[in-house]
Design an enzyme around this catalytic site. Structure first.
Site, PDB file in Angstrom:
ATOM      1  N   VAL A  36       1.179 -11.688  -3.280  1.00  0.00           N
ATOM      2  CA  VAL A  36       2.137 -10.693  -2.787  1.00  0.00           C
ATOM      3  C   VAL A  36       1.528  -9.292  -2.895  1.00  0.00           C
ATOM      4  O   VAL A  36       1.624  -8.474  -1.971  1.00  0.00           O
ATOM      5  CB  VAL A  36       3.468 -10.784  -3.584  1.00  0.00           C
ATOM      6  CG1 VAL A  36       4.429  -9.679  -3.157  1.00  0.00           C
ATOM      7  CG2 VAL A  36       4.105 -12.145  -3.384  1.00  0.00           C
ATOM      8  N   PRO A  56      -4.041  -7.988 -15.531  1.00  0.00           N
ATOM      9  CA  PRO A  56      -5.273  -8.475 -16.179  1.00  0.00           C
ATOM     10  C   PRO A  56      -6.142  -9.202 -15.143  1.00  0.00           C
ATOM     11  O   PRO A  56      -5.622  -9.746 -14.170  1.00  0.00           O
ATOM     12  CB  PRO A  56      -4.777  -9.441 -17.256  1.00  0.00           C
ATOM     13  CG  PRO A  56      -3.307  -9.523 -17.123  1.00  0.00           C
ATOM     14  CD  PRO A  56      -2.828  -8.617 -16.050  1.00  0.00           C
ATOM     15  N   GLY A  59      -5.515 -12.662 -13.383  1.00  0.00           N
ATOM     16  CA  GLY A  59      -4.428 -12.860 -12.401  1.00  0.00           C
ATOM     17  C   GLY A  59      -4.742 -12.305 -11.020  1.00  0.00           C
ATOM     18  O   GLY A  59      -3.884 -12.304 -10.143  1.00  0.00           O
ATOM     19  N   ASP A 119      11.365 -10.963  -4.784  1.00  0.00           N
ATOM     20  CA  ASP A 119      12.284 -12.113  -4.863  1.00  0.00           C
ATOM     21  C   ASP A 119      13.587 -11.838  -5.598  1.00  0.00           C
ATOM     22  O   ASP A 119      14.315 -12.790  -5.915  1.00  0.00           O
ATOM     23  CB  ASP A 119      11.591 -13.330  -5.530  1.00  0.00           C
ATOM     24  CG  ASP A 119      10.631 -13.985  -4.563  1.00  0.00           C
ATOM     25  OD1 ASP A 119      10.851 -13.833  -3.346  1.00  0.00           O
ATOM     26  OD2 ASP A 119       9.666 -14.622  -5.019  1.00  0.00           O
TER      27      ASP A 119
END
Ligand SMILES: C[S@@+](CC[C@H](N)C(=O)[O-])C[C@H]1O[C@@H](n2cnc3c(N)ncnc32)[C@H](O)[C@@H]1O
Length: 487
Positions: A36, A56, A59, A119
């Site tokens: 995203v 981090p 990710g 979301d």
């Protein structure tokens, strides 16, 4: 029901404020570095935002990594800290950790920083809309959070319905708007500017505006804007065709200049003489006609006894102009295709890849007899007109027909051949008392008309010092409208 209630449409709530938000140079924080985040970076960087990623390293999505390495976004290689919000103008969270996302969302609300929590619609102060971009064109579709996939499909359908190169068209129209502001900079005239641009959009329509993309070079654009400025100044809107015509292509036009009276050239010839870039004229065209020329004018030079050389020189002048992309006019006396090498010139240009346009002119073969009140045909007197020359190819004499009482003979270029013509006419059984008429400089201020007979044909030239250009007319129609006193 009050009058106002009838007048103003009722407002239906429940929507979002649809605006295009300018984020250039604003600090936007993206918390999270996954898929995203990668999409959001693209949307934000298109709008020139300053983007910082907090995530981090483990990710990071490969595209996010690439954007960091490419220097497009800044990166804090750690988890979110509350003081990251100190410098943020807008925050987007894109974390798998739902709880942390909500916590950041609430923090932003406390600090009145606009936030989008992926979301979680209630925690979004704004949504990203399904977008179509083509240069300056941005179409965004929103279903107000209810159907992202449908928004996507609607966006694709809308984009497909647009004419091609819409972005480029908008850029061209944007340039036109900027030009209009230059032409009329006064603030108080903004109404005039807007009205005119609106009229242009309406008259040209999408298709017409799209044709502005045919202007490929800056010179072509400038030429088109120059034309448009003239129309803007008088508040008129031209057709798109007339504007694109400024796109120059080499062009050659053979124009008949008529017998010499500037009022006896056609309206079309006059316009083209005014519009042409280069006019190559025959000698002896009167100055009143040449004065119409606004571009460059060159007049054929006199090469005594060497007409082929003169012809070649002027044809090469035309060719040079055509090679420079100019509109060249070849201005000829009378009608371009009657004893003026017009046909030969057409072939010459064709061989070099240019197809000439032709503009008819009034030929001296008809205007000269008319100037002398000679009806070249007249019932019971003349039912045929023969137009010929006293000077054929390489100086030869033409083969004149045997005398026919109901024929009118019109001879061009006859002055220097008067005596040979007399002999030939007698040889062709012309009676000695048939009328002849010399019309010198017909339709010009110096016009002279001299009558005689076949017998005195050569003597009239000598005695009256007849000079070229002159037309000779032989036949009984000479005397139909002329009284014995002027014969
Ligand atoms: C090379 S020819 C060209 C004819 C021309 N294409 C035309 O249609 O009138 C030149 C001859 O045209 C005739 N001519 C042209 N203009 C004339 C004028 N104003 N008055 C009389 N004769 C003219 C003369 O016979 C001259 O020698």
């Amino acid at each position: 029901m009050s009058q106002e209630t009838e007048k103003y449409a009722p407002i239906q709530g429940g929507g979002s404020l649809v605006i295009a938000y300018q984020v250039a140079n604003k600090n936007i924080l993206i918390v999270g570095g996954g898929n995203v985040a990668a999409q959001r970076i693209v949307s934000l960087k298109i709008a020139d935002a300053v983007v910082t990623i907090v995530s981090p390293e483990q990710g990071l999505h490969p595209e996010v990594k690439y954007r960091i390495e490419n220097g497009e976004v800044s990166w804090k290689n750690r988890n979110f800290q509350d003081d990251d919000l100190d410098t943020a103008d807008m925050v987007l969270t894109a974390l798998d950790d739902h709880e942390e996302s909500l916590r950041i969302g609430h923090l932003c609300r406390e600090k009145r920083i606009p936030v989008n929590v992926a979301d979680v619609p209630p925690m979004c102060d704004f949504y990203f809309m399904s977008q179509h971009r083509d240069g300056p064109l941005q179409i965004a579709v929103s279903t107000n959070g209810q159907g992202p996939k449908m928004a996507n499909m609607i966006r694709v359908t809308a984009a497909k319905a647009l004419p091609e190169d819409m972005g480029a068209t908008i850029e061209k129209m944007g340039k036109l708007r900027a030009k209009v502001r230059e032409w009329e900079p006064e603030m108080k005239n903004s109404g005039k500017r807007m009205t005119w641009v609106t009229k242009v959009c309406e008259k040209w329509g999408m298709k017409g505006m799209g044709r502005l993309n045919e202007l490929k070079t800056e010179e072509q654009e400038e030429a088109a804007f120059k034309k448009l400025r003239e129309y803007f100044m008088i508040g008129a809107v031209p057709s798109i065709d007339s504007i694109l015509k400024s796109d120059k292509k080499p062009r050659i036009t053979l124009i008949g200049g008529g017998p010499g009276d500037p009022e006896l050239i056609t309206v079309k010839a006059k316009r083209l003489l005014e519009e042409a870039d280069l006019v190559i004229s025959d000698r002896l065209i009167p100055s009143q006609i040449l004065d119409l020329v606004q571009g460059e004018l060159r007049i054929a030079r006199k090469f005594t006894g060497k007409s082929d050389e003169a012809q070649e020189e002027l044809m090469n002048w035309c060719l040079d102009g055509l090679k420079q992309g100019l509109h060249v006019v070849r201005l000829k006396i009378g009608d371009p295709l009657l004893f003026g090498r017009g046909g030969e010139e057409i072939l010459w240009f064709r061989e070099r890849g240019f197809e000439p346009e032709l503009i008819a002119g009034i030929s001296s073969a008809f205007s000269a007899p008319m100037a002398a009140m000679i009806p070249v045909t007249y019932r019971g007197v003349s039912d045929q007109v023969i137009i010929t020359t006293g000077r054929g190819t390489k100086g030869s004499m033409p083969d004149l027909p045997i005398y026919g009482a109901t024929q009118t003979l019109v001879v061009l270029m006859a002055v220097g051949r008067a005596s040979e013509l007399r002999s030939m006419l007698i040889d062709r059984q012309y009676p000695l008392d048939v009328s002849i008429c010399w019309i010198e400089n017909s339709n010009c201020p110096e016009e002279r008309i001299v009558f005689g007979t076949v017998d005195t044909l050569a003597k009239t030239v000598e005695e009256n010092d007849i000079k070229a250009p002159a037309v000779l007319v032989v036949g009984h129609s000479n005397t139909v409208l002329n009284t014995p006193t002027n014969l």
